[in-house]
Design a protein around this motif. Structure first.
Motif, PDB file in Angstrom:
ATOM      1  N   HIS A  19       0.789  -1.228   0.000  1.00 28.97           N
ATOM      2  CA  HIS A  19       0.000   0.000   0.000  1.00 28.97           C
ATOM      3  C   HIS A  19       0.826   1.285   0.000  1.00 28.97           C
ATOM      4  CE1 HIS A  19      -3.698  -2.218   0.139  1.00 28.97           C
ATOM      5  NE2 HIS A  19      -3.143  -2.995   1.043  1.00 28.97           N
ATOM      6  N   ASN A  20       2.150   1.145   0.054  1.00 28.67           N
ATOM      7  CA  ASN A  20       3.022   2.310  -0.102  1.00 28.67           C
ATOM      8  C   ASN A  20       4.395   1.833  -0.558  1.00 28.67           C
ATOM      9  OD1 ASN A  20       4.701   1.757   2.287  1.00 28.67           O
ATOM     10  ND2 ASN A  20       2.873   2.314   3.448  1.00 28.67           N
ATOM     11  N   LEU A  21       5.217   2.763  -1.009  1.00 30.92           N
ATOM     12  CA  LEU A  21       6.520   2.385  -1.553  1.00 30.92           C
ATOM     13  C   LEU A  21       7.486   1.877  -0.493  1.00 30.92           C
ATOM     14  CD1 LEU A  21       7.156   5.010  -4.355  1.00 30.92           C
ATOM     15  CD2 LEU A  21       6.808   2.561  -4.601  1.00 30.92           C
ATOM     16  N   ALA A  22       7.371   2.371   0.734  1.00 36.17           N
ATOM     17  CA  ALA A  22       8.238   1.866   1.793  1.00 36.17           C
ATOM     18  C   ALA A  22       7.981   0.380   2.009  1.00 36.17           C
ATOM     19  CB  ALA A  22       8.015   2.647   3.086  1.00 36.17           C
ATOM     20  N   ILE A  43       1.156   7.128  -6.583  1.00 30.40           N
ATOM     21  CA  ILE A  43       2.410   7.557  -5.967  1.00 30.40           C
ATOM     22  C   ILE A  43       2.263   8.972  -5.401  1.00 30.40           C
ATOM     23  CG2 ILE A  43       3.460   8.476  -8.068  1.00 30.40           C
ATOM     24  CD1 ILE A  43       6.113   7.293  -7.100  1.00 30.40           C
ATOM     25  N   GLU A  44       2.727   9.127  -4.195  1.00 33.62           N
ATOM     26  CA  GLU A  44       2.702  10.431  -3.529  1.00 33.62           C
ATOM     27  C   GLU A  44       3.997  11.172  -3.857  1.00 33.62           C
ATOM     28  OE1 GLU A  44       0.165  11.579  -1.751  1.00 33.62           O
ATOM     29  OE2 GLU A  44      -0.967   9.738  -2.053  1.00 33.62           O
ATOM     30  N   LEU A  50      11.954   7.800  -2.882  1.00 37.34           N
ATOM     31  CA  LEU A  50      11.978   6.393  -2.487  1.00 37.34           C
ATOM     32  C   LEU A  50      11.947   5.495  -3.714  1.00 37.34           C
ATOM     33  CD1 LEU A  50      12.012   4.271  -0.295  1.00 37.34           C
ATOM     34  CD2 LEU A  50       9.552   4.556  -0.038  1.00 37.34           C
ATOM     35  N   TRP A  51      11.135   5.857  -4.729  1.00 41.01           N
ATOM     36  CA  TRP A  51      11.096   5.050  -5.961  1.00 41.01           C
ATOM     37  C   TRP A  51      12.463   5.065  -6.641  1.00 41.01           C
ATOM     38  CZ3 TRP A  51       8.866   1.152  -7.970  1.00 41.01           C
ATOM     39  CH2 TRP A  51       9.017   0.877  -9.319  1.00 41.01           C
ATOM     40  N   VAL A  65       5.001  -0.006 -15.328  1.00 38.88           N
ATOM     41  CA  VAL A  65       4.453   1.264 -14.862  1.00 38.88           C
ATOM     42  C   VAL A  65       3.072   1.472 -15.476  1.00 38.88           C
ATOM     43  CG1 VAL A  65       4.742   3.783 -14.902  1.00 38.88           C
ATOM     44  CG2 VAL A  65       6.715   2.301 -14.482  1.00 38.88           C
ATOM     45  N   LEU A  66       2.104   1.722 -14.616  1.00 39.26           N
ATOM     46  CA  LEU A  66       0.756   2.071 -15.062  1.00 39.26           C
ATOM     47  C   LEU A  66       0.620   3.583 -14.990  1.00 39.26           C
ATOM     48  CD1 LEU A  66      -1.327  -0.544 -13.021  1.00 39.26           C
ATOM     49  CD2 LEU A  66      -0.319  -0.808 -15.286  1.00 39.26           C
TER      50      LEU A  66
END
Length: 127
Positions: A19-22, A43-44, A50-51, A65-66
């Motif tokens: 649910h998040n990149l971390a 993506i926030e 982070l990405w 990638v969407l």
């Protein structure tokens, strides 16, 4: 994404959602993942760095990638590095998504096989 894939019978892979990149970065570090999918609409802004770290840490990981029909965010966060598959989420269907995932996994397996062959050839030459 899960909804799209549930319409497909017998997909030869398992899907895990972070649910998040971390969370995604930690899951990738744990291993056993064959491809990563990033939905740009989720993506926030604070996750962009982070990405980039994930791209650096896992450069050979197939990335899908969407995007929602606009490349502005894609260019902004420089996702081109190592990403081979870009899918427009506006016109995405389950069959296309499933086939893209299968192809990304197959490419990774072929690359790993080629890397191993190169390593063995080098060992043979080195004697």
């Amino acid at each position: 994404m899960q909804t799209l894939l549930t319409s497909q019978n017998h997909v030869p892979f398992a899907l895990e959602i972070c649910h998040n990149l971390a969370m995604a970065g930690q899951r990738l570090a744990d291993g056993g993942i064959d491809a990563a999918i990033l939905d740009l609409s989720l993506i926030e802004e604070q996750e962009e760095k982070l990405w980039q770290q994930i791209l650096t840490q896992f450069p050979r990981m197939p990335k899908i990638v969407l995007f929602n029909g606009r490349f502005d965010k894609l260019e902004q966060i420089h996702l081109w590095d190592g990403t081979q598959d870009f899918l427009n989420s506006i016109s995405l269907d389950g069959q296309l998504l499933a086939q893209t995932i299968v192809n990304a996994i197959a490419r990774r397996q072929l690359t790993q096989g080629a890397d191993e062959s190169t390593r063995l050839a080098q060992l043979t030459l080195d004697g």
